[in-house]
Design an enzyme around this catalytic site. Sequence first.
Site, short mmCIF file in Angstrom:
data_model
loop_
_atom_site.label_atom_id
_atom_site.label_comp_id
_atom_site.label_asym_id
_atom_site.label_seq_id
_atom_site.Cartn_x
_atom_site.Cartn_y
_atom_site.Cartn_z
N HIS A 153 54.93 16.64 8.86
CA HIS A 153 55.84 17.32 9.79
C HIS A 153 57.25 16.74 9.73
O HIS A 153 58.19 17.36 10.21
CB HIS A 153 55.30 17.23 11.22
CG HIS A 153 54.10 18.08 11.44
ND1 HIS A 153 54.14 19.28 12.09
CD2 HIS A 153 52.81 17.92 11.05
CE1 HIS A 153 52.94 19.82 12.12
NE2 HIS A 153 52.11 19.01 11.49
N ASP A 358 65.69 15.60 10.52
CA ASP A 358 64.54 16.19 11.22
C ASP A 358 63.70 16.97 10.22
O ASP A 358 64.26 17.64 9.33
CB ASP A 358 65.05 17.17 12.30
CG ASP A 358 64.20 17.14 13.56
OD1 ASP A 358 62.99 16.85 13.45
OD2 ASP A 358 64.75 17.41 14.65
C1 GDG Z 1 57.87 16.98 14.78
C2 GDG Z 1 59.02 16.85 13.76
C3 GDG Z 1 58.99 19.35 13.48
C4 GDG Z 1 60.82 19.07 24.26
N1 GDG Z 1 61.12 18.74 25.53
C5 GDG Z 1 60.28 19.45 26.32
C6 GDG Z 1 59.45 20.21 25.49
N2 GDG Z 1 59.80 19.96 24.24
C7 GDG Z 1 59.22 20.64 23.08
C8 GDG Z 1 60.24 21.54 22.43
C9 GDG Z 1 59.65 21.69 21.04
C10 GDG Z 1 58.97 20.33 20.83
O1 GDG Z 1 58.83 19.72 22.10
C11 GDG Z 1 59.82 19.41 19.98
O2 GDG Z 1 59.71 19.84 18.67
P1 GDG Z 1 60.69 19.37 17.52
O3 GDG Z 1 60.37 20.17 16.33
O4 GDG Z 1 62.09 19.59 17.99
O5 GDG Z 1 60.49 17.80 17.34
P2 GDG Z 1 59.28 16.69 17.20
O6 GDG Z 1 58.53 16.52 18.46
O7 GDG Z 1 59.96 15.48 16.68
O8 GDG Z 1 58.27 17.29 16.11
C12 GDG Z 1 59.86 18.12 13.78
C13 GDG Z 1 57.78 19.36 14.39
O9 GDG Z 1 57.05 18.12 14.35
C14 GDG Z 1 56.81 20.49 14.00
O10 GDG Z 1 56.44 20.41 12.66
O11 GDG Z 1 59.75 20.52 13.71
O12 GDG Z 1 60.88 18.04 12.79
O13 GDG Z 1 59.82 15.71 14.06
O14 GDG Z 1 58.67 22.69 21.01
O15 GDG Z 1 60.34 22.74 23.16
N3 GDG Z 1 58.50 21.04 25.95
C15 GDG Z 1 58.34 21.11 27.31
N4 GDG Z 1 59.12 20.39 28.16
C16 GDG Z 1 60.10 19.55 27.73
O16 GDG Z 1 60.81 18.93 28.53
N5 GDG Z 1 57.40 21.93 27.80
#
Ligand code: GDG
Length: 485
Positions: A153, A358
């Site tokens: 990821h 990322d």
């Molecule tokens: C890894 C990789 C890759 C965030 N704050 C809240 C909340 N979130 C949710 C967001 C989003 C998720 O968390 C974060 O996803 P990201 O993709 O931005 O980042 P990582 O957690 O680092 O994920 C990344 C991912 O895996 C998938 O393959 O895209 O690059 O690092 O969905 O909305 N959700 C809620 N409350 C919050 O305050 N409910």
Amino acid sequence: MARIFIISNRVAIPGAGGNPGGLEVALKATLRSHPCVWLGWSGEVSDTPQVKTLKKGRNSYIVTDLPPEDFDEYYNGFANRVLWPIFHYRLDLAEFSRRDLSGYLRVNERFADELAKVLAPDDIVWVHDYHLIPLAKALRARGLDNRIGFFLHIPLPPPEILTAMPNHETLIPALGSYDLVGFQTDGDAANFARYLAKELGAPSHISHRLGGGGMRIGTFPVGIETRDFTRLAGRSVRTRFVQQVLNSIPGSLMIGVDRLDYSKGIPNRLEAYERFLIAHPQWHGQITYLQITPKSRSQIKEYSEMEQAVNAISGRINGAFSDASWAPVRYVNRPYSRTALAGLYRAARVGLVTPMRDGMNLVAKEYVASQDPEDPGVLILSRFAGAADEFGAALLVNPYDPDAVAAAIARAMAMPLAERKTRHAELYATMLDNDIAAWGDRFLKALLGRQGEARGVQALADFIAGGAAKEPAATGPARPPAAPR
Ligand code: GDG
């Protein structure tokens, strides 16, 4: 129907709460469409670790506690202090101790033991992320020959960075025990090809050195539930909560949503916003930047230091620019519901997503999915997020250049409706094409070897030939092949 075993560090059991993260979001569609067993760490640390099994609908969840030394060495140690920073190009933040690697390998062996107890021969195994790189090797050592796939990821850095990791020569080639290894972008996959070409010698030796299996490699950019998210945002924007937020600010909303992590570039982003406020006084009182940042990994020093740094910069900006009726930054340290986030995204005129590095970044996709196509907001996106590969129609920025990010904020705020609509339509079409269900299906079809249905998946030899050819500059001859393992 064959069961799919999903293996990841943490398991998100429906209704059990816990911190939000990209992986849980990404796996939702697969859990809905196949009978799955999800195995991983319970999140509990205990001197007497228990393994528990829960059933929810047709899916099962097997969670194991970790003893304190495994939590320290595997999770807080090797996974989060070595692999996470190095894979995000931050050699300066990596801390390595041999003891931590042994804890990492020990937990992988423990997961393999638990799996070996329950796997049937036709079960399919889908392993997720950097915590579990050696898992297939441990399963093969137990005589299991199930189909096993791996998806990374997070980014995979170029070999010039990866090879600075002590023991990379043990860890990275362990990926050769998988039938399929998937990456978020072609760039990550090409970095892997270059690593193999540089480190494992001539192409004819590589397959042998990787264990002689039929490993295939592919790019599978993660998506989201595009249409569902659009509907959710449309409903949520009308809720009292979102309307209250909007009524409490003068002018337009700009939003950032990130776990508190140095890869996400929050301090740099705040500094860019400060430059914007300095350079564009006409927007004072007309823009409020809401940064939602649930805490994560607070036990690790770099994370608690970053918490303080972000507090200090937002305090400085508010101190310098606020007046009685306006504060330019709202920095919020707690999580919000998915519904609330969707509504806030929709209400925001600008989505600011500027990670330093990322794998993909689902927030960028959620922001685009949430917009009203008749009056969409503008996405400002780091060129170093995997999402930038698909999102050429966003305002792409270099997050290391605060003036460029400040200029993009000014451009987004002033962008005419026609341009906003054109850009949004292009981004949205990409997201309909590659939503989360398509992502899971493509990976599983490729893992099952249905070649015709899995675009862009290559056998190891073709992949090496293609990836090695993309090497930008020769940095010396490849090492002669070492003896097979
Ligand atoms: C890894 C990789 C890759 C965030 N704050 C809240 C909340 N979130 C949710 C967001 C989003 C998720 O968390 C974060 O996803 P990201 O993709 O931005 O980042 P990582 O957690 O680092 O994920 C990344 C991912 O895996 C998938 O393959 O895209 O690059 O690092 O969905 O909305 N959700 C809620 N409350 C919050 O305050 N409910």
